[in-house]
Design a protein around this motif. Structure first.
Motif, PDB file in Angstrom:
ATOM      1  N   LEU A  38     -18.952   4.796  13.248  1.00  0.00           N
ATOM      2  CA  LEU A  38     -19.430   3.477  12.810  1.00  0.00           C
ATOM      3  C   LEU A  38     -20.408   2.883  13.821  1.00  0.00           C
ATOM      4  O   LEU A  38     -21.142   1.944  13.506  1.00  0.00           O
ATOM      5  CB  LEU A  38     -18.245   2.513  12.658  1.00  0.00           C
ATOM      6  CG  LEU A  38     -17.276   2.817  11.507  1.00  0.00           C
ATOM      7  CD1 LEU A  38     -15.959   2.068  11.717  1.00  0.00           C
ATOM      8  CD2 LEU A  38     -17.900   2.422  10.171  1.00  0.00           C
ATOM      9  N   TYR A  39     -20.389   3.428  15.051  1.00  0.00           N
ATOM     10  CA  TYR A  39     -21.098   2.748  16.138  1.00  0.00           C
ATOM     11  C   TYR A  39     -22.342   3.498  16.595  1.00  0.00           C
ATOM     12  O   TYR A  39     -22.270   4.451  17.362  1.00  0.00           O
ATOM     13  CB  TYR A  39     -20.160   2.546  17.337  1.00  0.00           C
ATOM     14  CG  TYR A  39     -19.015   1.631  17.003  1.00  0.00           C
ATOM     15  CD1 TYR A  39     -19.172   0.258  17.051  1.00  0.00           C
ATOM     16  CD2 TYR A  39     -17.781   2.147  16.605  1.00  0.00           C
ATOM     17  CE1 TYR A  39     -18.123  -0.590  16.717  1.00  0.00           C
ATOM     18  CE2 TYR A  39     -16.732   1.306  16.274  1.00  0.00           C
ATOM     19  CZ  TYR A  39     -16.917  -0.062  16.331  1.00  0.00           C
ATOM     20  OH  TYR A  39     -15.886  -0.898  16.005  1.00  0.00           O
ATOM     21  N   ASP A  40     -23.496   3.058  16.074  1.00  0.00           N
ATOM     22  CA  ASP A  40     -24.771   3.310  16.732  1.00  0.00           C
ATOM     23  C   ASP A  40     -25.267   1.910  17.143  1.00  0.00           C
ATOM     24  O   ASP A  40     -24.480   0.945  17.093  1.00  0.00           O
ATOM     25  CB  ASP A  40     -25.751   4.045  15.797  1.00  0.00           C
ATOM     26  CG  ASP A  40     -25.996   3.277  14.505  1.00  0.00           C
ATOM     27  OD1 ASP A  40     -25.417   2.187  14.317  1.00  0.00           O
ATOM     28  OD2 ASP A  40     -26.779   3.757  13.662  1.00  0.00           O
ATOM     29  N   ALA A  41     -26.540   1.773  17.528  1.00  0.00           N
ATOM     30  CA  ALA A  41     -26.979   0.448  18.004  1.00  0.00           C
ATOM     31  C   ALA A  41     -26.816  -0.608  16.910  1.00  0.00           C
ATOM     32  O   ALA A  41     -26.348  -1.723  17.167  1.00  0.00           O
ATOM     33  CB  ALA A  41     -28.423   0.519  18.487  1.00  0.00           C
ATOM     34  N   LEU A  42     -27.173  -0.232  15.650  1.00  0.00           N
ATOM     35  CA  LEU A  42     -27.022  -1.206  14.558  1.00  0.00           C
ATOM     36  C   LEU A  42     -25.550  -1.496  14.286  1.00  0.00           C
ATOM     37  O   LEU A  42     -25.152  -2.650  14.077  1.00  0.00           O
ATOM     38  CB  LEU A  42     -27.725  -0.689  13.291  1.00  0.00           C
ATOM     39  CG  LEU A  42     -27.627  -1.591  12.060  1.00  0.00           C
ATOM     40  CD1 LEU A  42     -28.155  -2.994  12.342  1.00  0.00           C
ATOM     41  CD2 LEU A  42     -28.372  -0.969  10.873  1.00  0.00           C
ATOM     42  N   GLY A  43     -24.713  -0.454  14.312  1.00  0.00           N
ATOM     43  CA  GLY A  43     -23.278  -0.647  14.096  1.00  0.00           C
ATOM     44  C   GLY A  43     -22.695  -1.605  15.134  1.00  0.00           C
ATOM     45  O   GLY A  43     -21.871  -2.465  14.800  1.00  0.00           O
ATOM     46  N   THR A 224     -18.791  -6.796   6.897  1.00  0.00           N
ATOM     47  CA  THR A 224     -17.964  -5.610   7.181  1.00  0.00           C
ATOM     48  C   THR A 224     -18.363  -4.460   6.251  1.00  0.00           C
ATOM     49  O   THR A 224     -18.340  -3.288   6.649  1.00  0.00           O
ATOM     50  CB  THR A 224     -16.464  -5.939   7.035  1.00  0.00           C
ATOM     51  OG1 THR A 224     -16.214  -7.171   7.704  1.00  0.00           O
ATOM     52  CG2 THR A 224     -15.606  -4.855   7.648  1.00  0.00           C
ATOM     53  N   ALA A 225     -18.739  -4.804   5.027  1.00  0.00           N
ATOM     54  CA  ALA A 225     -19.212  -3.763   4.096  1.00  0.00           C
ATOM     55  C   ALA A 225     -20.483  -3.105   4.655  1.00  0.00           C
ATOM     56  O   ALA A 225     -20.631  -1.882   4.612  1.00  0.00           O
ATOM     57  CB  ALA A 225     -19.475  -4.383   2.729  1.00  0.00           C
ATOM     58  N   ALA A 226     -21.382  -3.914   5.193  1.00  0.00           N
ATOM     59  CA  ALA A 226     -22.619  -3.362   5.767  1.00  0.00           C
ATOM     60  C   ALA A 226     -22.301  -2.498   6.988  1.00  0.00           C
ATOM     61  O   ALA A 226     -22.882  -1.417   7.176  1.00  0.00           O
ATOM     62  CB  ALA A 226     -23.570  -4.496   6.149  1.00  0.00           C
ATOM     63  N   PHE A 227     -21.367  -2.976   7.802  1.00  0.00           N
ATOM     64  CA  PHE A 227     -20.922  -2.219   8.991  1.00  0.00           C
ATOM     65  C   PHE A 227     -20.369  -0.856   8.556  1.00  0.00           C
ATOM     66  O   PHE A 227     -20.716   0.179   9.131  1.00  0.00           O
ATOM     67  CB  PHE A 227     -19.851  -3.066   9.689  1.00  0.00           C
ATOM     68  CG  PHE A 227     -19.088  -2.406  10.786  1.00  0.00           C
ATOM     69  CD1 PHE A 227     -19.701  -2.102  11.997  1.00  0.00           C
ATOM     70  CD2 PHE A 227     -17.723  -2.130  10.644  1.00  0.00           C
ATOM     71  CE1 PHE A 227     -18.972  -1.526  13.033  1.00  0.00           C
ATOM     72  CE2 PHE A 227     -17.002  -1.566  11.673  1.00  0.00           C
ATOM     73  CZ  PHE A 227     -17.629  -1.259  12.863  1.00  0.00           C
ATOM     74  N   ASN A 228     -19.552  -0.853   7.522  1.00  0.00           N
ATOM     75  CA  ASN A 228     -18.954   0.391   7.036  1.00  0.00           C
ATOM     76  C   ASN A 228     -20.047   1.310   6.470  1.00  0.00           C
ATOM     77  O   ASN A 228     -20.132   2.495   6.808  1.00  0.00           O
ATOM     78  CB  ASN A 228     -17.897   0.041   5.976  1.00  0.00           C
ATOM     79  CG  ASN A 228     -16.925   1.177   5.707  1.00  0.00           C
ATOM     80  OD1 ASN A 228     -16.917   2.186   6.411  1.00  0.00           O
ATOM     81  ND2 ASN A 228     -16.104   1.022   4.682  1.00  0.00           N
TER      82      ASN A 228
END
Ligand SMILES: C[S@@+](CC[C@H](N)C(=O)[O-])C[C@H]1O[C@@H](n2cnc3c(N)ncnc32)[C@H](O)[C@@H]1O
Length: 332
Positions: A38-43, A224-228
């Motif tokens: 889930l975690y890049d710079a945008l995440g 959270t939907a966008a994060f996912n």
């Protein structure tokens, strides 16, 4: 004078092992990938936005516990320690504790390397006298302070300082109980390597009613939907998949028997996802499991800490008893 933090990147974020792990997860039945993707710079930026949402109680509840009990925490935690922040993200929680805990050095560990690097550069300007080291690493495979960090420790005379592992935000909840035990045992070894006085300061989310839990992971703005869904863009970058985020729906459900929130992405249509060397067909309604967030009772978590070699020494909570912060001394 501009002070620059030291930085060590210990893994290639898009190396072969990462691609193989991601592909294997997509081919699982059911499909399931680690929440670390889930975690890049945008995440990381989207996660920071989540912490501002009205429904996302963990960050502000934990912050209230630190604000109310910081002085008490400072009486327990050795001053002048080496503070290691696991999954540091924007480092804001640790930075708020610097005046309280007065660490002699700060090591921020995160898989989201570019975000961490930028964050630390800014943080170092605000705290020019505090030695800072960024470690870009995936601690789900192994958590150690690498040999490459030894010159930095020696330069700042930090080798024999007590080590305080700081693991806030209930990120431990992303791991199943056996995985969490494994990670905590590694955290214990990191503390022990610094000698006596080390320990773990950890934030843990507690079991609570489903009508509080589910909205926290499925907010009305859709952040959270966008994060996912950003995991799909990240996978496109890492593995070369051809995911189209619009064809996937965010799902967050509390699984009572497992005491965990599960996040999934549900295929809106029949579709085949392709990448160099592989493909996976998803029928409409089929899910890709992207995150677990386990909720704990204080007693069960204290028992886990003991199993990992820690002595749960102090425990603080909020007025509603929604969240717990433990200070646990690393036993030798
Ligand atoms: C839920 S966020 C918490 C951020 C911050 N500590 C807080 O409490 O607000 C989880 C953080 O852990 C990092 N992370 C997740 N999995 C990781 C892994 N396997 N290794 C290193 N960092 C990881 C993410 O990049 C992210 O910054």
């Amino acid at each position: 004078m501009t002070v620059t933090p030291a930085f060590l990147q210990l893994q290639e974020s898009n190396g072969t092992a990462v691609r193989e792990e991601l592909a294997a997860g997509l081919l699982n039945q059911p499909a399931s990938v680690s929440p670390k993707f889930l975690y890049d710079a945008l995440g990381s930026r989207l996660f920071s936005a989540i912490t501002e949402l009205p429904e996302y109680y963990p960050t502000r509840t934990e912050a209230a516990i630190f604000a109310a009990h910081g002085a008490n925490m400072a009486r327990q935690v050795s001053p002048g320690a080496l503070m290691l922040d696991l999954g540091a993200g924007c480092c804001a929680k640790a930075a708020r504790l610097f005046p309280v805990l007065q660490p002699a050095g700060y090591v921020a560990v995160d898989i989201s390397v570019d975000f961490l690097r930028d964050t630390l550069v800014t943080l170092q300007q605000r705290h020019p006298a505090l030695p800072m080291l960024g470690l870009g690493l995936d601690f789900s495979s192994t958590l150690t302070l690498p040999d490459d960090a030894l010159p930095w420790l020696a330069q700042h005379r930090l080798e024999n300082r007590p080590r305080v592992v700081f693991y806030p935000g209930s990120s431990i909840g992303n791991f199943s109980p056996p995985e969490a035990l494994r990670l905590l045992r590694q955290a214990h070894a990191v503390c022990q390597a610094g000698g006596a006085g080390g320990g773990l300061l950890i934030g843990v989310d507690r079991v609570k009613p489903v009508d509080v839990l589910e909205p926290a992971y499925d907010d009305s703005l859709g952040v959270t939907a966008a994060f996912n869904r950003n995991l799909l863009l990240h996978a496109n970058h890492l593995l070369g998949t051809d995911f189209q985020p619009r064809q996937w729906t965010h799902v967050a459900l509390y699984h009572t028997a497992e005491s965990r929130i599960e996040m999934h992405l549900e295929s809106a249509i029949d579709q085949t996802v392709r990448w160099p060397g592989g493909e996976r067909h998803f029928v409409a309604g089929e899910r890709l499991h992207t995150e677990n967030s386990y909720k704990w009772t204080p007693d069960a978590f204290a028992a886990l800490l003991e199993q990992a070699g820690f002595r749960p020494t102090a425990h603080w909570t909020d007025e509603r008893a929604w969240f717990s912060v433990f200070w646990a001394v690393a036993q030798t």
